[in-house]
Write a protein that holds these residues in place. Structure first.
Motif, PDB file in Angstrom:
ATOM      1  N   ILE A 296     -30.385  32.069  -9.657  1.00 18.70           N
ATOM      2  CA  ILE A 296     -30.340  31.446  -8.340  1.00 18.70           C
ATOM      3  C   ILE A 296     -30.405  29.936  -8.533  1.00 18.70           C
ATOM      4  CG2 ILE A 296     -31.338  33.397  -7.107  1.00 18.70           C
ATOM      5  CD1 ILE A 296     -33.998  31.948  -7.058  1.00 18.70           C
ATOM      6  N   SER A 297     -30.105  29.187  -7.491  1.00 14.21           N
ATOM      7  CA  SER A 297     -30.021  27.735  -7.630  1.00 14.21           C
ATOM      8  C   SER A 297     -31.394  27.108  -7.857  1.00 14.21           C
ATOM      9  CB  SER A 297     -29.386  27.123  -6.380  1.00 14.21           C
ATOM     10  OG  SER A 297     -30.280  27.191  -5.293  1.00 14.21           O
ATOM     11  N   PHE A 298     -31.363  25.941  -8.460  1.00 13.20           N
ATOM     12  CA  PHE A 298     -32.574  25.169  -8.736  1.00 13.20           C
ATOM     13  C   PHE A 298     -33.319  24.875  -7.438  1.00 13.20           C
ATOM     14  CE2 PHE A 298     -34.803  21.172  -9.466  1.00 13.20           C
ATOM     15  CZ  PHE A 298     -35.388  21.383 -10.707  1.00 13.20           C
ATOM     16  N   GLY A 299     -32.577  24.476  -6.403  1.00 11.04           N
ATOM     17  CA  GLY A 299     -33.165  24.157  -5.111  1.00 11.04           C
ATOM     18  C   GLY A 299     -33.838  25.360  -4.459  1.00 11.04           C
ATOM     19  N   SER A 300     -33.217  26.535  -4.608  1.00  5.06           N
ATOM     20  CA  SER A 300     -33.811  27.756  -4.041  1.00  5.06           C
ATOM     21  C   SER A 300     -35.131  28.079  -4.724  1.00  5.06           C
ATOM     22  CB  SER A 300     -32.854  28.939  -4.180  1.00  5.06           C
ATOM     23  OG  SER A 300     -31.724  28.757  -3.369  1.00  5.06           O
ATOM     24  N   VAL A 301     -35.184  27.901  -6.042  1.00  2.00           N
ATOM     25  CA  VAL A 301     -36.429  28.143  -6.770  1.00  2.00           C
ATOM     26  C   VAL A 301     -37.502  27.162  -6.305  1.00  2.00           C
ATOM     27  CG1 VAL A 301     -37.540  28.107  -9.042  1.00  2.00           C
ATOM     28  CG2 VAL A 301     -35.277  29.118  -8.797  1.00  2.00           C
ATOM     29  N   GLN A 302     -37.129  25.895  -6.160  1.00  2.00           N
ATOM     30  CA  GLN A 302     -38.099  24.896  -5.685  1.00  2.00           C
ATOM     31  C   GLN A 302     -38.627  25.254  -4.299  1.00  2.00           C
ATOM     32  OE1 GLN A 302     -35.809  21.220  -6.048  1.00  2.00           O
ATOM     33  NE2 GLN A 302     -37.346  20.500  -7.519  1.00  2.00           N
ATOM     34  N   THR A 303     -37.748  25.670  -3.410  1.00  2.00           N
ATOM     35  CA  THR A 303     -38.159  26.030  -2.051  1.00  2.00           C
ATOM     36  C   THR A 303     -39.068  27.250  -2.063  1.00  2.00           C
ATOM     37  OG1 THR A 303     -36.073  25.154  -1.210  1.00  2.00           O
ATOM     38  CG2 THR A 303     -37.315  26.600   0.254  1.00  2.00           C
ATOM     39  N   ILE A 304     -38.747  28.240  -2.879  1.00  2.00           N
ATOM     40  CA  ILE A 304     -39.590  29.438  -2.976  1.00  2.00           C
ATOM     41  C   ILE A 304     -40.974  29.054  -3.476  1.00  2.00           C
ATOM     42  CG2 ILE A 304     -39.939  31.587  -4.266  1.00  2.00           C
ATOM     43  CD1 ILE A 304     -36.877  32.012  -4.058  1.00  2.00           C
ATOM     44  N   LEU A 305     -41.029  28.223  -4.514  1.00  2.00           N
ATOM     45  CA  LEU A 305     -42.321  27.834  -5.076  1.00  2.00           C
ATOM     46  C   LEU A 305     -43.143  27.009  -4.103  1.00  2.00           C
ATOM     47  CD1 LEU A 305     -41.213  26.939  -8.697  1.00  2.00           C
ATOM     48  CD2 LEU A 305     -42.652  28.852  -8.026  1.00  2.00           C
TER      49      LEU A 305
ATOM     50  N   ARG B  47     -47.569  30.580 -16.220  1.00  2.00           N
ATOM     51  CA  ARG B  47     -47.586  29.441 -15.302  1.00  2.00           C
ATOM     52  C   ARG B  47     -46.862  28.220 -15.861  1.00  2.00           C
ATOM     53  NH1 ARG B  47     -50.528  29.872 -10.820  1.00  2.00           N
ATOM     54  NH2 ARG B  47     -52.039  31.537 -10.707  1.00  2.00           N
ATOM     55  N   ARG B  48     -46.473  28.253 -17.114  1.00  2.00           N
ATOM     56  CA  ARG B  48     -45.798  27.099 -17.714  1.00  2.00           C
ATOM     57  C   ARG B  48     -44.278  27.166 -17.604  1.00  2.00           C
ATOM     58  NH1 ARG B  48     -48.966  23.654 -20.434  1.00  2.00           N
ATOM     59  NH2 ARG B  48     -51.070  24.336 -20.922  1.00  2.00           N
ATOM     60  N   LEU B  49     -43.748  28.148 -16.899  1.00  2.00           N
ATOM     61  CA  LEU B  49     -42.302  28.231 -16.710  1.00  2.00           C
ATOM     62  C   LEU B  49     -41.821  27.041 -15.883  1.00  2.00           C
ATOM     63  CD1 LEU B  49     -41.815  32.003 -15.880  1.00  2.00           C
ATOM     64  CD2 LEU B  49     -41.000  30.804 -17.894  1.00  2.00           C
ATOM     65  N   THR B  50     -40.672  26.504 -16.249  1.00  2.00           N
ATOM     66  CA  THR B  50     -40.107  25.404 -15.481  1.00  2.00           C
ATOM     67  C   THR B  50     -39.212  25.956 -14.374  1.00  2.00           C
ATOM     68  OG1 THR B  50     -38.135  25.210 -16.860  1.00  2.00           O
ATOM     69  CG2 THR B  50     -40.086  23.945 -17.541  1.00  2.00           C
ATOM     70  N   THR B  51     -38.923  25.099 -13.434  1.00  2.00           N
ATOM     71  CA  THR B  51     -38.042  25.490 -12.331  1.00  2.00           C
ATOM     72  C   THR B  51     -36.668  25.856 -12.870  1.00  2.00           C
ATOM     73  OG1 THR B  51     -39.246  23.935 -10.944  1.00  2.00           O
ATOM     74  CG2 THR B  51     -37.186  24.767 -10.081  1.00  2.00           C
ATOM     75  N   MET B  52     -36.202  25.120 -13.862  1.00  2.00           N
ATOM     76  CA  MET B  52     -34.889  25.408 -14.452  1.00  2.00           C
ATOM     77  C   MET B  52     -34.888  26.761 -15.165  1.00  2.00           C
ATOM     78  SD  MET B  52     -31.825  24.445 -14.661  1.00  2.00           S
ATOM     79  CE  MET B  52     -31.797  22.737 -14.200  1.00  2.00           C
ATOM     80  N   GLU B  53     -35.968  27.072 -15.882  1.00  2.00           N
ATOM     81  CA  GLU B  53     -36.058  28.372 -16.560  1.00  2.00           C
ATOM     82  C   GLU B  53     -36.043  29.506 -15.547  1.00  2.00           C
ATOM     83  OE1 GLU B  53     -38.591  27.068 -20.550  1.00  2.00           O
ATOM     84  OE2 GLU B  53     -39.666  27.755 -18.759  1.00  2.00           O
ATOM     85  N   LEU B  54     -36.770  29.353 -14.446  1.00  2.00           N
ATOM     86  CA  LEU B  54     -36.768  30.378 -13.397  1.00  2.00           C
ATOM     87  C   LEU B  54     -35.384  30.506 -12.777  1.00  2.00           C
ATOM     88  CD1 LEU B  54     -40.168  29.544 -11.691  1.00  2.00           C
ATOM     89  CD2 LEU B  54     -39.623  31.632 -12.934  1.00  2.00           C
ATOM     90  N   SER B  55     -34.728  29.369 -12.569  1.00  2.00           N
ATOM     91  CA  SER B  55     -33.385  29.363 -12.000  1.00  2.00           C
ATOM     92  C   SER B  55     -32.412  30.124 -12.899  1.00  2.00           C
ATOM     93  CB  SER B  55     -32.919  27.926 -11.822  1.00  2.00           C
ATOM     94  OG  SER B  55     -31.591  27.880 -11.400  1.00  2.00           O
ATOM     95  N   ASN B  56     -32.475  29.874 -14.194  1.00  2.00           N
ATOM     96  CA  ASN B  56     -31.590  30.557 -15.139  1.00  2.00           C
ATOM     97  C   ASN B  56     -31.934  32.039 -15.260  1.00  2.00           C
ATOM     98  OD1 ASN B  56     -30.236  28.188 -15.677  1.00  2.00           O
ATOM     99  ND2 ASN B  56     -31.514  27.675 -17.430  1.00  2.00           N
ATOM    100  N   GLU B  57     -33.210  32.360 -15.270  1.00  2.00           N
ATOM    101  CA  GLU B  57     -33.637  33.755 -15.438  1.00  2.00           C
ATOM    102  C   GLU B  57     -33.205  34.628 -14.269  1.00  2.00           C
ATOM    103  OE1 GLU B  57     -37.751  36.341 -15.819  1.00  2.00           O
ATOM    104  OE2 GLU B  57     -37.782  34.217 -16.373  1.00  2.00           O
ATOM    105  N   PHE B  58     -33.328  34.112 -13.048  1.00  2.00           N
ATOM    106  CA  PHE B  58     -33.036  34.929 -11.869  1.00  2.00           C
ATOM    107  C   PHE B  58     -31.664  34.640 -11.268  1.00  2.00           C
ATOM    108  CE2 PHE B  58     -37.718  34.804 -11.999  1.00  2.00           C
ATOM    109  CZ  PHE B  58     -37.927  36.165 -12.162  1.00  2.00           C
TER     110      PHE B  58
END
Length: 134
Positions: free
Chosen positions: A72-81, A59-70
């Motif tokens: 996809i764009s930072f905004g897409s990760v934010q919208t998904i979350l 649960r401590r993953l940042t939006t940027m880390e998720l964006s880099n891992e998958f």
């Protein structure tokens, strides 16, 4: 009349005529029309599931880390979350606003176990230590 009432905050004359025409045709909302465009390739059910799994694991993953891992764009990760998973940030963790079905079932099982234990052991509730700020 609009200029007198609202001054510099007035919408343009063209926009007034456009809205008047839309409402005259029976429109009841001021929301924008859906626009055609390229479909989102990053916000699909597969990606939502991958991000859900990653967040449940850590649960401590940042939006940027998720964006880099998958990838996809930072905004897409934010919208998904926020939209698809209905989560928000609380103290550096992503926390669901509502419990998932799995969490509800787990909570129910724990409460049932505690209730059964308290009924079988008369001293169980007396052994619980509680405190206040005094």
């Amino acid at each position: 009349m609009l200029l007198l009432a609202y001054g510099d905050e007035t919408i343009s004359r063209t926009r007034v005529f456009e809205w008047f025409k839309r409402f005259k045709e029976g429109r009841t909302t001021v929301e924008s029309d859906k626009r055609e465009g390229r479909p989102s390739t990053s916000r699909n059910e597969e990606m939502v599931q991958k991000i859900r799994t990653a967040i449940r694991d850590n649960r401590r993953l940042t939006t940027m880390e998720l964006s880099n891992e998958f990838q996809i764009s930072f905004g897409s990760v934010q919208t998904i979350l926020t939209t698809d998973l209905d989560m928000r940030r609380v103290a550096a963790k992503f926390v669901p606003k509502l419990f998932s079905d799995e969490q509800k079932e787990n909570r129910k099982q724990i409460a049932t176990d505690l209730l059964e234990y308290s009924e079988s052991d008369e001293f169980f509730l007396k052994s619980i230590i509680t405190g206040d700020e005094t």
